[in-house]
Design a protein around this motif. Sequence first.
Motif, PDB file in Angstrom:
ATOM      1  N   ILE A   1       7.213  10.447   0.082  1.00  0.00           N
ATOM      2  CA  ILE A   1       5.942   9.846   0.483  1.00  0.00           C
ATOM      3  C   ILE A   1       4.792  10.805   0.189  1.00  0.00           C
ATOM      4  O   ILE A   1       3.770  10.423  -0.389  1.00  0.00           O
ATOM      5  CB  ILE A   1       5.972   9.486   1.980  1.00  0.00           C
TER       6      ILE A   1
ATOM      7  N   VAL B   1       1.875  10.163  -2.763  1.00  0.00           N
ATOM      8  CA  VAL B   1       0.473  10.010  -2.374  1.00  0.00           C
ATOM      9  C   VAL B   1      -0.389  11.094  -3.006  1.00  0.00           C
ATOM     10  O   VAL B   1      -1.504  10.823  -3.474  1.00  0.00           O
ATOM     11  CB  VAL B   1       0.340  10.028  -0.841  1.00  0.00           C
TER      12      VAL B   1
ATOM     13  N   LYS C   1      -4.608   5.097  -7.359  1.00  0.00           N
ATOM     14  CA  LYS C   1      -4.008   5.661  -6.162  1.00  0.00           C
ATOM     15  C   LYS C   1      -2.559   5.194  -6.070  1.00  0.00           C
ATOM     16  O   LYS C   1      -2.269   4.002  -6.189  1.00  0.00           O
ATOM     17  CB  LYS C   1      -4.763   5.210  -4.903  1.00  0.00           C
ATOM     18  N   TRP C   2      -1.661   6.163  -5.849  1.00  0.00           N
ATOM     19  CA  TRP C   2      -0.248   5.843  -5.688  1.00  0.00           C
ATOM     20  C   TRP C   2       0.119   5.841  -4.205  1.00  0.00           C
ATOM     21  O   TRP C   2      -0.427   6.601  -3.411  1.00  0.00           O
ATOM     22  CB  TRP C   2       0.627   6.875  -6.399  1.00  0.00           C
ATOM     23  N   HIS C   3       1.056   4.993  -3.855  1.00  0.00           N
ATOM     24  CA  HIS C   3       1.579   4.924  -2.492  1.00  0.00           C
ATOM     25  C   HIS C   3       2.993   4.355  -2.582  1.00  0.00           C
ATOM     26  O   HIS C   3       3.306   3.620  -3.535  1.00  0.00           O
ATOM     27  CB  HIS C   3       0.697   4.015  -1.617  1.00  0.00           C
TER      28      HIS C   3
ATOM     29  N   ASN D   1      -1.177  -1.740   3.252  1.00  0.00           N
ATOM     30  CA  ASN D   1      -1.368  -0.492   2.508  1.00  0.00           C
ATOM     31  C   ASN D   1      -2.504   0.320   3.117  1.00  0.00           C
ATOM     32  O   ASN D   1      -3.677  -0.070   3.035  1.00  0.00           O
ATOM     33  CB  ASN D   1      -1.677  -0.787   1.040  1.00  0.00           C
TER      34      ASN D   1
ATOM     35  N   GLN E   1      -3.921   2.922   2.087  1.00  0.00           N
ATOM     36  CA  GLN E   1      -4.874   3.417   1.104  1.00  0.00           C
ATOM     37  C   GLN E   1      -5.940   2.372   0.789  1.00  0.00           C
ATOM     38  O   GLN E   1      -7.082   2.711   0.487  1.00  0.00           O
ATOM     39  CB  GLN E   1      -4.148   3.842  -0.173  1.00  0.00           C
TER      40      GLN E   1
END
Length: 411
Positions: free
Chosen positions: A161, A165, A236-238, A341, A343
Amino acid sequence: MNVSVARRCGQVALLAMAVLILEVALTRDFAFMMFCHFTYLVISVALLGFGAAGTYLTAWRPESRHASGDEFIARHAWYFGVASIGAVVLISRIRFYPVDVFSYGDYSQLLSLLIIVVAAGIPFFFAGSCIGFIVSRSGEGVTSVYFADLAGAAVGCLMAIVVLVWLGAVAACFVVGAAAMVVAVMSGTVRRTRYLRGSGVAAVLALVVANTNALPLDAPPDKVLFRQQHLIELTKWHPITRLDVTRPLHENRSFGGALSERYSGPPPEVRFIYQDGDAITGIIRPENSPETTEVLGYYLQGAPYSIRKAADVLTIGCGGGVDVMIALHGGAKHVVGVDVNPQTVALLEGRYANFARGVFQRDDVELVAAEGRHFLTRDDRRFDVIQLRAYPDNPMKLPMMMAEARCNWAV
């Protein structure tokens, strides 16, 4: 615990952590490059790699060729690191369009899928060889080694995680490579210096990839983002999804509902948000406020507010906040926007707060990062309108939410 067992525990823990990070990173890469259904393929590929490693260890019996085992572990850990980096580099260059098989009979796509499976499976083969070799030679220390394996995997789930991120799914594979090479360093062989340098290079490359567009992933033609990536200003990654936000554009979109053909005004200024290259949402820039923005009055999502005045509203999957603005335009008294999400919520409350003219900082607007049904089970408030754009996996979820919240309208 003697020094040898302690070192083996450390190696196994680090390997298990790296394997879990790699699995999670590949699920995110696959979800963007293909479709979310292919994320399950990663589990099968990992099992295939570990199964092949077990067969290799049984048939070749390396314990009879390596007295201490340090050289075997170091070499295969190094291969694991290199293969992890090589896999993401190769996979990102492969064009696999699964829908073309059914739409155009293009069975050459199966070759692309085979290359992806093989490339993704090789790192798991080398990781499985290391872990299997260590476990098979642990003797009385096997319980400690097994505990280290489980502990490392648990830490890997949490670290995945953090790495996703902070660095993204592509750079995460370089982090895995660096961690695997550290295992090779721990073996204490004569090539220790080379392995240490390799780990440092992999770590630097991870930072380069994370902060540049050095290794981009391409969305397939069946996703909305296809050939639109030149419009992206922020990624943006999540663990849930990858978000891609465009620069401001002027365009009319339905955003999961419908925009009336009677609207003849200028298209609003919008920053579109793509989720895994698809599932488009957006942030509309109001003219002065949502109440005075004409286009918001022409969306089908606003129909309930023609009947239910001054409503308490809950929007599930609020995304870029379009439904929130429509509710405010319709005269809603209070709007709660829930999105799974965090983000997405952070973008609305932070980076793009000024673009939305402070709508999401108003006292009558509340944004919550949560899953819709979980939010309703722990929140005792009642709502007049629940707005839910899509739950294709289970159409019964909407009536269930209505019953739980005792709402009067749902759309």
